[in-house]
Write a protein that holds these residues in place. Structure first.
Motif, short mmCIF file in Angstrom:
data_model
loop_
_atom_site.label_atom_id
_atom_site.label_comp_id
_atom_site.label_asym_id
_atom_site.label_seq_id
_atom_site.Cartn_x
_atom_site.Cartn_y
_atom_site.Cartn_z
N GLN A 94 28.47 7.67 43.55
CA GLN A 94 28.50 8.03 42.15
C GLN A 94 29.26 7.03 41.59
OE1 GLN A 94 30.30 11.82 42.19
NE2 GLN A 94 28.51 12.82 42.64
N ARG A 95 30.32 6.33 42.26
CA ARG A 95 31.29 5.44 41.76
C ARG A 95 30.76 4.12 41.67
NH1 ARG A 95 36.94 7.40 44.55
NH2 ARG A 95 36.88 9.85 43.50
N GLY A 96 29.85 3.89 42.75
CA GLY A 96 29.12 2.59 43.01
C GLY A 96 30.48 1.72 43.60
N ASP A 97 31.01 2.32 44.59
CA ASP A 97 32.09 1.92 45.19
C ASP A 97 31.84 1.79 46.76
OD1 ASP A 97 34.49 1.24 46.39
OD2 ASP A 97 35.63 3.11 45.83
N TYR A 98 31.32 0.40 47.23
CA TYR A 98 30.98 0.16 48.48
C TYR A 98 31.82 -0.60 49.30
CZ TYR A 98 26.83 2.73 46.71
OH TYR A 98 26.03 3.58 46.27
N ASN A 99 33.10 -0.55 49.06
CA ASN A 99 34.06 -1.54 49.82
C ASN A 99 34.08 -1.10 51.43
OD1 ASN A 99 36.09 0.23 50.62
ND2 ASN A 99 37.22 0.08 48.78
N GLY A 100 33.43 0.02 51.67
CA GLY A 100 33.41 0.32 53.09
C GLY A 100 34.51 0.77 53.86
N ARG A 101 35.72 0.53 53.36
CA ARG A 101 36.60 0.68 54.27
C ARG A 101 37.63 1.98 54.03
NH1 ARG A 101 38.42 -4.71 52.66
NH2 ARG A 101 36.92 -6.06 53.50
N VAL A 102 37.87 2.17 52.61
CA VAL A 102 38.74 3.16 52.41
C VAL A 102 38.22 4.00 51.03
CG1 VAL A 102 40.83 2.41 53.24
CG2 VAL A 102 40.07 2.19 50.90
#
Length: 158
Positions: free
Chosen positions: A111-119
């Motif tokens: 939904q957020r387009g947040d794919y940093n993958g860590r946190v």
């Protein structure tokens, strides 16, 4: 009457109203154990409530006692809270319960387009929604996440 007594009364009233109960409804549902006049006096802050009675009232309303207490406890001012989940740790842990958290975290990332993958920062609304899935309060969910050792940061209160 102290400010704390007023705040406690306001919390008691809010919980009762959230459950769709009038003062008379509390008396009827409790079979007379909780008199409307007594609960009303607690809610107005006119009458002191003992810890034992507060615990009994929490059991009657089926909420954790902390939900009845005023202040920055669970369910209140959660916009000031921050919960950060370690996604790498979360993905490594087995278990059916964790599967729900893993799917929920992936959904939030999408939904957020947040794919940093860590946190992943969990917002108050997300926390409440996930708590419903586990049938616990937001504070109860934070306890579970802590037990599973997937929290990077715990709630921060100003």
């Amino acid at each position: 009457m102290s400010d704390y007594a007023k705040a406690l009364g306001a919390r008691l009233r809010a919980i009762r109203q959230q459950q769709g109960l009038s003062l008379q409804g509390v008396e009827e549902k409790s079979g007379g154990r909780w008199k409307a006049v007594v609960v009303g006096s607690y809610e107005r802050g006119d009458r002191a409530v003992t810890v034992a009675r507060l615990n009994e009232l929490a059991e009657f309303y089926r909420v954790p006692i902390a939900e009845l207490l005023p202040g920055d406890g669970p369910g209140r001012h959660e916009g000031a809270s921050k919960v950060v989940i370690d996604l790498e740790r979360l993905e490594q842990l087995p278990g059916d319960e964790l599967g729900a958290v893993q799917r929920f975290a992936r959904s939030i990332q999408q939904q957020r387009g947040d794919y940093n993958g860590r946190v992943l920062s969990i917002r108050a609304d997300d926390l409440r929604t996930l708590a419903i899935v586990f049938d616990v309060s937001p504070a109860g969910l934070i306890e579970k996440l802590t037990e599973w050792n997937v929290l990077v940061a715990t709630p921060i209160r100003p």
